[in-house]
Write a protein that holds these residues in place. Sequence first.
Motif, PDB file in Angstrom:
ATOM      1  N   HIS A   1       0.868  -1.167   0.000  1.00 38.20           N
ATOM      2  CA  HIS A   1       0.000   0.000   0.000  1.00 38.20           C
ATOM      3  C   HIS A   1       0.913   1.228   0.000  1.00 38.20           C
ATOM      4  N   PRO A   2       1.129   1.877  -1.153  1.00 31.66           N
ATOM      5  CA  PRO A   2       2.120   2.959  -1.269  1.00 31.66           C
ATOM      6  C   PRO A   2       2.027   4.050  -0.211  1.00 31.66           C
ATOM      7  N   PRO A   3       0.818   4.563   0.163  1.00 33.25           N
ATOM      8  CA  PRO A   3       0.784   5.606   1.200  1.00 33.25           C
ATOM      9  C   PRO A   3       1.384   5.147   2.525  1.00 33.25           C
ATOM     10  N   THR A   4       1.205   3.866   2.854  1.00 32.10           N
ATOM     11  CA  THR A   4       1.791   3.355   4.092  1.00 32.10           C
ATOM     12  C   THR A   4       3.306   3.337   3.996  1.00 32.10           C
ATOM     13  N   VAL A   5       3.829   2.937   2.843  1.00 33.03           N
ATOM     14  CA  VAL A   5       5.274   2.942   2.646  1.00 33.03           C
ATOM     15  C   VAL A   5       5.814   4.369   2.786  1.00 33.03           C
ATOM     16  N   THR A   6       5.109   5.347   2.217  1.00 34.28           N
ATOM     17  CA  THR A   6       5.536   6.750   2.315  1.00 34.28           C
ATOM     18  C   THR A   6       5.597   7.201   3.767  1.00 34.28           C
ATOM     19  N   ARG A   7       4.599   6.824   4.547  1.00 36.07           N
ATOM     20  CA  ARG A   7       4.585   7.198   5.973  1.00 36.07           C
ATOM     21  C   ARG A   7       5.776   6.596   6.703  1.00 36.07           C
ATOM     22  N   TYR A   8       6.082   5.328   6.420  1.00 33.27           N
ATOM     23  CA  TYR A   8       7.225   4.678   7.062  1.00 33.27           C
ATOM     24  C   TYR A   8       8.550   5.264   6.567  1.00 33.27           C
ATOM     25  N   ARG A   9       8.594   5.675   5.294  1.00 34.11           N
ATOM     26  CA  ARG A   9       9.813   6.288   4.761  1.00 34.11           C
ATOM     27  C   ARG A   9      10.123   7.581   5.513  1.00 34.11           C
ATOM     28  N   ASN A  10       9.091   8.343   5.852  1.00 36.03           N
ATOM     29  CA  ASN A  10       9.297   9.580   6.605  1.00 36.03           C
ATOM     30  C   ASN A  10       9.902   9.289   7.975  1.00 36.03           C
ATOM     31  N   THR A  11       9.453   8.192   8.588  1.00 40.66           N
ATOM     32  CA  THR A  11       9.994   7.808   9.893  1.00 40.66           C
ATOM     33  C   THR A  11      11.456   7.396   9.775  1.00 40.66           C
ATOM     34  N   VAL A  12      11.753   6.620   8.736  1.00 44.94           N
ATOM     35  CA  VAL A  12      13.132   6.183   8.523  1.00 44.94           C
ATOM     36  C   VAL A  12      14.030   7.383   8.227  1.00 44.94           C
ATOM     37  N   ARG A  13      13.542   8.302   7.400  1.00 44.76           N
ATOM     38  CA  ARG A  13      14.325   9.482   7.016  1.00 44.76           C
ATOM     39  C   ARG A  13      14.593  10.383   8.221  1.00 44.76           C
ATOM     40  N   ALA A  14      13.623  10.454   9.133  1.00 49.61           N
ATOM     41  CA  ALA A  14      13.777  11.313  10.308  1.00 49.61           C
ATOM     42  C   ALA A  14      14.917  10.854  11.209  1.00 49.61           C
ATOM     43  N   ALA A  15      15.307   9.580  11.078  1.00 46.48           N
ATOM     44  CA  ALA A  15      16.399   9.065  11.892  1.00 46.48           C
ATOM     45  C   ALA A  15      17.756   9.526  11.380  1.00 46.48           C
TER      46      ALA A  15
END
Length: 220
Positions: A34-48
């Motif tokens: 589900h692409p929107p879910t991946v985008t949300r998780y990418r933001n979390t990963v990027r914030a690290a």
Amino acid sequence: MPCNERNNHMTIARFALSDIAVEPSIQSRSSLIHPPTVTRYRNTVRAAGGDVELIRLPPVTLARLGPSTLYLVDGFHRYAAHEAEGVETIAAQVVEVGSVEEAKWLAAQGNLRNGLPLTPKESREAFRRFICARCHEKADPEAKPGVVRQRPKPNVMTLGEIGMELGKPKSTIHRWMENDFPRIHRSLYGKGQEEPVDWDSSSCTAPPPMRELTPLEVVN
């Protein structure tokens, strides 16, 4: 090891994404990503900021089959987010399994407990995975005596117990068992139970070959 005990024997560590087998047939949902879910998780990963120790996401779940095969069974979106952000390792909990069927059930079990509710078709597939992994043969030894007396065999779950595991009424489990696994139904749950109790694997097929597309490619 009984199906309901496997989650009590997990270890957590970091694994290279390249060492994890992403097999679409393991996932029980009809839509893998589900692409929107991946985008949300990418933001979390990027914030690290590239520090894997600061990524605030639950570990994914891997099923270890044999000495070296690690199947991704829960966390397809988290895996895709790490891959998309160029993070080469991911935190994972590992469950030892004895067959691909058990790995498939672990994936379905994760979907039953977390995330969006399963569709009717996906719920039916979760039931099939439960039976194919032979989890119905692992009865709870601490069950009440009244429940034990209802069992067709001492180590076999009742239809009601299977229903509680899958969140479905006994009548639905009875119908699915009768239609999808007629031999098991007759042997264990039919009237009189006159047939020998033989494992019927005719409805459990081997997984198809692994596809070439990765979750990242699907998102792109």
